[in-house]
Write a protein that holds these residues in place. Structure first.
Motif, PDB file in Angstrom:
ATOM      1  N   HIS B  96     -35.771  -8.921 -12.887  1.00  0.00           N
ATOM      2  CA  HIS B  96     -36.351  -8.758 -14.228  1.00  0.00           C
ATOM      3  C   HIS B  96     -35.888  -9.855 -15.162  1.00  0.00           C
ATOM      4  N   ALA B  97     -36.823 -10.429 -15.898  1.00  0.00           N
ATOM      5  CA  ALA B  97     -36.486 -11.458 -16.876  1.00  0.00           C
ATOM      6  C   ALA B  97     -37.546 -11.436 -17.962  1.00  0.00           C
ATOM      7  N   ASP B  98     -37.109 -11.347 -19.217  1.00  0.00           N
ATOM      8  CA  ASP B  98     -38.045 -11.327 -20.331  1.00  0.00           C
ATOM      9  C   ASP B  98     -38.082 -12.704 -20.987  1.00  0.00           C
ATOM     10  N   LEU B  99     -39.270 -13.236 -21.128  1.00  0.00           N
ATOM     11  CA  LEU B  99     -39.425 -14.476 -21.897  1.00  0.00           C
ATOM     12  C   LEU B  99     -39.721 -14.065 -23.341  1.00  0.00           C
ATOM     13  N   VAL B 100     -38.839 -14.478 -24.262  1.00  0.00           N
ATOM     14  CA  VAL B 100     -38.981 -14.020 -25.655  1.00  0.00           C
ATOM     15  C   VAL B 100     -38.962 -15.188 -26.634  1.00  0.00           C
ATOM     16  N   LEU B 101     -39.516 -14.905 -27.812  1.00  0.00           N
ATOM     17  CA  LEU B 101     -39.547 -15.879 -28.893  1.00  0.00           C
ATOM     18  C   LEU B 101     -38.482 -15.469 -29.907  1.00  0.00           C
ATOM     19  N   ALA B 102     -37.559 -16.402 -30.221  1.00  0.00           N
ATOM     20  CA  ALA B 102     -36.448 -16.054 -31.110  1.00  0.00           C
ATOM     21  C   ALA B 102     -36.284 -17.074 -32.228  1.00  0.00           C
ATOM     22  N   ARG B 130     -44.583 -30.424 -37.650  1.00  0.00           N
ATOM     23  CA  ARG B 130     -44.838 -29.056 -37.228  1.00  0.00           C
ATOM     24  C   ARG B 130     -43.530 -28.363 -36.853  1.00  0.00           C
ATOM     25  N   LEU B 131     -43.500 -27.052 -36.982  1.00  0.00           N
ATOM     26  CA  LEU B 131     -42.316 -26.267 -36.625  1.00  0.00           C
ATOM     27  C   LEU B 131     -42.078 -26.355 -35.118  1.00  0.00           C
ATOM     28  N   ARG B 132     -40.855 -26.727 -34.739  1.00  0.00           N
ATOM     29  CA  ARG B 132     -40.578 -27.002 -33.318  1.00  0.00           C
ATOM     30  C   ARG B 132     -40.032 -25.769 -32.601  1.00  0.00           C
ATOM     31  N   ILE B 133     -40.582 -25.494 -31.435  1.00  0.00           N
ATOM     32  CA  ILE B 133     -40.104 -24.394 -30.604  1.00  0.00           C
ATOM     33  C   ILE B 133     -39.614 -24.997 -29.292  1.00  0.00           C
ATOM     34  N   ALA B 134     -38.339 -24.825 -28.986  1.00  0.00           N
ATOM     35  CA  ALA B 134     -37.776 -25.391 -27.762  1.00  0.00           C
ATOM     36  C   ALA B 134     -37.972 -24.411 -26.607  1.00  0.00           C
ATOM     37  N   THR B 135     -38.404 -24.914 -25.462  1.00  0.00           N
ATOM     38  CA  THR B 135     -38.613 -24.051 -24.300  1.00  0.00           C
ATOM     39  C   THR B 135     -38.736 -24.851 -23.020  1.00  0.00           C
ATOM     40  N   LYS B 136     -38.545 -24.130 -21.910  1.00  0.00           N
ATOM     41  CA  LYS B 136     -38.814 -24.708 -20.594  1.00  0.00           C
ATOM     42  C   LYS B 136     -40.180 -24.229 -20.124  1.00  0.00           C
ATOM     43  N   ILE B 174     -36.859 -20.864 -30.640  1.00  0.00           N
ATOM     44  CA  ILE B 174     -36.813 -21.075 -29.192  1.00  0.00           C
ATOM     45  C   ILE B 174     -37.625 -20.005 -28.466  1.00  0.00           C
ATOM     46  N   ALA B 175     -38.031 -20.337 -27.239  1.00  0.00           N
ATOM     47  CA  ALA B 175     -38.617 -19.337 -26.343  1.00  0.00           C
ATOM     48  C   ALA B 175     -37.895 -19.494 -25.021  1.00  0.00           C
ATOM     49  N   ASP B 176     -37.191 -18.424 -24.609  1.00  0.00           N
ATOM     50  CA  ASP B 176     -36.400 -18.535 -23.386  1.00  0.00           C
ATOM     51  C   ASP B 176     -36.315 -17.187 -22.688  1.00  0.00           C
ATOM     52  N   LEU B 192     -38.223 -11.916 -32.239  1.00  0.00           N
ATOM     53  CA  LEU B 192     -39.276 -11.372 -33.114  1.00  0.00           C
ATOM     54  C   LEU B 192     -39.701  -9.999 -32.592  1.00  0.00           C
ATOM     55  N   SER B 193     -40.068  -9.090 -33.502  1.00  0.00           N
ATOM     56  CA  SER B 193     -40.379  -7.725 -33.059  1.00  0.00           C
ATOM     57  C   SER B 193     -41.591  -7.702 -32.115  1.00  0.00           C
ATOM     58  N   ASP B 194     -42.517  -8.670 -32.274  1.00  0.00           N
ATOM     59  CA  ASP B 194     -43.638  -8.765 -31.331  1.00  0.00           C
ATOM     60  C   ASP B 194     -43.541 -10.075 -30.533  1.00  0.00           C
ATOM     61  N   GLY B 195     -42.288 -10.464 -30.239  1.00  0.00           N
ATOM     62  CA  GLY B 195     -42.058 -11.770 -29.607  1.00  0.00           C
ATOM     63  C   GLY B 195     -41.822 -11.733 -28.107  1.00  0.00           C
ATOM     64  N   LEU B 196     -42.179 -10.616 -27.457  1.00  0.00           N
ATOM     65  CA  LEU B 196     -42.044 -10.572 -25.989  1.00  0.00           C
ATOM     66  C   LEU B 196     -43.253 -11.297 -25.377  1.00  0.00           C
TER      67      LEU B 196
END
Lengths: 375, 234
Positions: B96-102, B130-136, B174-176, B192-196
Motif C-alpha cells: 500500500h502506498a498513497d500518492l498525496v498532494l501536500a 507558476r506555483l511549483r509542485i515537486a514530484t517523481k 509536493i506530491a509524493d 490537502l483534505s482532497d489531496g489523495l
C-alpha cells in the motif's frame, strides 16, 4: 508508421491525393492574400508551457538539450504568432502546411498529423473573421460538411458585465475554458455564497480581528517561497470576498442564457438586441457579432444556413476568445473536426508581454479530408 | 507457456510469493539465492520471470510477459492510456502506498484543491512564475490536476528527498508517496483534505499486447486457482 486516418499513404496514390489536396488548400489560402511561411518544427518549450500549462506535457513531445526543454510543435499558431510579433509587420496574412505532433490519447491513436492553415493579423476584426471563415468554407464546400460556430467574446462580455468585484470576474475569466470549475465558481459567488462564508468563518474572523499573523505562525514553520505575507493577503482577500454581495440570480442566468444561445446566425441576430441592452460590454460584443455577420453575408454566405451554439469552443479550443468555428463529418465519428478556427487576441497579448495584435486563424486536416473519400 | 513476472527481491517478492502460496501456487527461486531464475509448482505451463518491479509495466506493455505483479502507481505513471496496455486481475492487499498532494502547515488558507487553485493564480501574479509542485510522479499528478481543472502550476522533477524541496525553495508544494505521513510532518507539510491522488497497492496485471495463443490454457487454470475472473485476451 502510418499516416493519420489513412493506410498506405506514405507513398503511392493515397500519398499523391494527400499532397494534391494540401497544394489545393495552400493555393486557396494564397488566393486569399496569404504568403507561405515555414515555422520551425522544434520550439522552445517554456513559451508553450507558460501559455497552456503543464497538461501540454500529456499531449506534446518534449525533450531536453543543453539550452533547456524543447517541444515538437503541437500546432502552428504559436510559432507563427511569435514570428509575426517579432517582425511586427501588420496587417499580414500567412499560410502554412506541415506536420504537428501530439501524443496518443484516449480519442486519438496517431502521433503525427498534417495541418494546412491560414492566419490573419488585422485590426479590422469583422472582415478578418469573415475572410478566414469564408475561405475555409469555400475550400471545404465539395465535402458537404456540417458547420458549428460560436463566439467566446459574448461569454467574456457577459462575465465582464457582472455587477461584482474584479477579483471574481478575473477568477471566472481564468476558468472559462474549464467548465466544471467555472460552474463551481459561479455557484460559490452566487447561491452558495452564504454557505461558503459559513465554512470559512473562522479564517475570515482571523483576518478581520487582525489575528492572522499570529495564527499563521502558530500553525507551523514558515517554509518555502510563499510567505506569511502571502497567506495574510489571501485571508484578507477571503474576508473581502465574504463581504462582497452574492451574484444576483438574474446575472447568473445571463451567463447561462449566452451559453445556451442556439440556432442559425440569422436566428441569433434576432435575440441580440435584448442582450446588448443588458450592459455596455455586451453591447460592444453584439456590435462585433453584427459586423461579422454583415461581413459574412457580404461574402455571399447565407446566415440562415450557418449554425451557432453559445457554448461552442469552450472545452477544446483553449486559446480562442472571440469568433470560433469547426467543420465536422457527422457520419464519420472516427474522424475529428476536419477544420477548426477562431480569434485569439488574448494569446498574442500573452506572447507580446503587453503588446497585442488582433489575430484570427484556421487549420484544415488534409489527411482526414482524404480519409472521408476512402471509405 | 505463460510468463509471469514478479518482483525480483525484497518484501514485495516475499509478499507476492505468499499471496500465490495461499492459493495453492508455489513460486520459488531456483538455484542459488542470487540467481534470477525461478519455478512454479501447482499449475502447469507457467514460467516465472524475476524482474525489478519498475520494469514490470514495460515488459507487460511489450508483451514479453503475460502476467505481472507491480504497483498500480507504476502502471498509471507509465502509460497515457493504461487500459490499452493492461487489465487488472487482482489487487493483492499489500504494498500500500498513497500518492498525496501536500503544502506547508502554515498555509492556513489552503485546505482543498480549490484553495490551491486560487493560491496558484495569486502566486503567479505576485512571484512571476507558476506555483511549483515537486514530484517523481509527473503523469499521475498532471492527470489528477487536469481532471480537477487546476491551472497555473508547474511540476518540478524530484527523484528523492521530495519533502525537502519546499524548505530548499525549489518548490512550493509536493506530491509524493506516503505511508504514515511522518516525513511530511517532520518537514512542516500537511496533506490537502482532497489531496489523495492515488491509493496504490500491489496488483496482478495481464498484458493486452502479449501473444495469448499458447498461454490461454494455463491462464484459465491459474484464474481458477487464484479465484479471479478470467478476462478475454488476445
Amino acid at each position: 508508421m502510418e499516416r493519420a486516418y489513412l493506410d498506405n499513404a506514405r507513398s503511392g496514390p493515397v500519398r499523391d491525393r494527400v499532397a494534391a489536396e494540401t497544394t489545393r488548400l495552400l493555393q486557396g489560402f494564397e488566393a486569399a492574400g496569404a504568403v507561405q511561411v515555414d515555422p520551425p518544427a522544434l520550439l522552445a518549450a517554456d513559451t508553450l508551457l507558460d501559455l497552456y500549462g503543464e497538461h501540454i506535457r500529456a499531449n506534446a513531445y518534449l525533450t531536453r538539450d543543453d539550452e533547456g526543454e524543447q517541444v515538437l510543435r503541437p500546432d502552428f499558431t504559436v510559432p507563427i504568432a511569435q514570428q509575426h510579433m517579432a517582425q511586427a509587420a501588420e496587417p499580414a496574412r500567412y499560410a502554412y502546411a506541415g506536420p504537428v505532433w501530439r501524443k496518443q490519447s484516449e480519442e486519438a491513436r496517431n502521433r503525427e498529423y498534417l495541418q494546412v492553415g491560414l492566419e490573419i493579423y488585422d485590426a479590422d476584426a469583422a472582415n478578418a473573421d469573415a475572410d478566414v471563415f469564408a475561405t475555409v468554407a469555400g475550400l471545404l464546400a465539395p465535402y458537404g460538411l456540417s458547420i458549428a460556430t460560436g463566439d467566446m467574446g459574448l461569454v467574456l462580455a457577459a462575465i465582464d458585465s457582472l455587477n461584482t468585484s474584479d477579483i471574481r470576474k478575473a477568477a471566472l475569466r481564468r476558468h472559462l475554458w474549464r467548465p466544471a470549475r467555472f460552474q463551481m465558481l459561479l455557484n460559490r459567488f452566487g447561491k452558495g455564497h452564504a454557505d461558503w462564508v459559513a465554512e470559512r468563518s473562522s479564517l475570515i474572523e482571523l483576518s478581520l480581528s487582525g489575528q492572522s499573523a499570529k495564527a499563521i505562525k502558530s500553525a507551523g514553520k514558515a517554509v518555502g517561497l510563499r510567505s506569511v505575507k502571502d497567506v495574510e493577503t489571501r485571508l484578507a482577500r477571503l474576508a473581502k470576498d465574504a463581504d462582497t454581495p452574492p451574484l444576483e440570480e438574474a446575472e447568473v442566468a445571463l451567463i447561462a442564457q449566452v451559453l445556451a444561445l442556439t440556432g442559425s446566425l440569422a436566428d441569433v441576430l434576432e435575440h441580440l438586441p435584448d442582450l446588448a441592452a443588458r450592459s455596455k460590454q455586451l453591447a460592444t460584443a453584439v456590435e462585433q457579432f453584427q459586423a461579422r455577420s454583415d461581413a459574412l453575408a457580404g461574402r455571399g454566405l447565407d446566415l440562415r444556413s450557418i449554425p451557432f451554439e453559445g457554448s461552442f469552443g469552450r472545452t477544446r479550443l483553449e486559446y480562442y476568445d472571440g469568433f470560433v468555428f469547426g467543420f465536422h463529418a457527422p457520419h464519420r465519428k472516427d474522424l475529428p473536426a476536419l477544420a477548426t478556427g477562431g480569434r485569439y487576441d488574448a494569446l498574442t497579448r500573452q506572447l507580446g508581454q503587453g503588446r497585442s495584435v488582433p489575430a484570427v486563424g484556421a487549420m484544415i486536416r488534409p489527411e482526414a479530408l482524404i480519409a472521408l473519400g476512402e471509405v | 507457456m505463460l510468463k509471469l513476472g514478479v518482483p525480483s527481491k525484497g518484501r514485495l517478492q516475499d509478499a507476492t510469493f505468499q499471496w500465490f502460496a495461499d492459493r495453492g501456487v508455489t513460486l520459488s527461486r531456483s538455484g542459488s539465492g542470487r540467481e534470477y531464475a525461478g519455478k512454479v509448482d501447482g499449475v502447469a505451463g507457467v514460467e516465472l520471470v524475476l524482474l525489478s518491479a519498475g520494469e514490470v509495466p514495460r515488459e507487460l506493455s511489450a508483451g514479453r510477459i503475460h502476467l505481472g505483479v507491480t504497483g498500480l502507481d507504476l502502471i498509471e505513471e507509465k502509460f497515457n492510456v493504461p487500459e490499452r496496455e493492461v487489465t487488472a486481475l487482482a489487487q493483492l492487499g499489500f504494498g500500500h502506498a498513497d500518492l498525496v498532494l501536500a503544502v506547508p502547515d502554515f498555509w492556513i488558507d489552503v485546505d482543498t484543491l480549490e484553495d490551491l487553485d486560487a493560491v496558484a493564480a495569486a502566486f503567479r501574479e505576485s512571484h512571476g512564475h507558476r506555483l511549483r509542485i515537486a514530484t517523481k510522479y509527473h503523469a499521475l499528478v498532471r492527470k489528477f490536476l487536469t481532471r480537477h481543472q487546476i491551472a497555473d502550476y508547474m511540476l518540478i522533477d524530484s527523484q528523492g528527498a521530495t519533502e525537502g524541496t519546499v524548505k530548499n525553495l525549489t518548490a512550493e508544494a509536493i506530491a509524493d508517496i506516503t505511508t504514515s505521513g511522518e516525513t511530511l510532518r517532520a518537514n512542516h507539510l500537511k496533506i490537502l483534505s482532497d489531496g489523495l491522488i492515488l491509493a496504490s497497492q500491489a496488483t496482478l496485471f495481464a498484458s493486452k499486447n502479449a501473444d495469448w495463443a499458447q498461454a490461454r490454457a494455463p491462464l484459465s487454470e491459474l484464474c481458477t486457482l487464484l479465484g479471479v475472473d478470467c478476462p478475454e485476451l488476445g
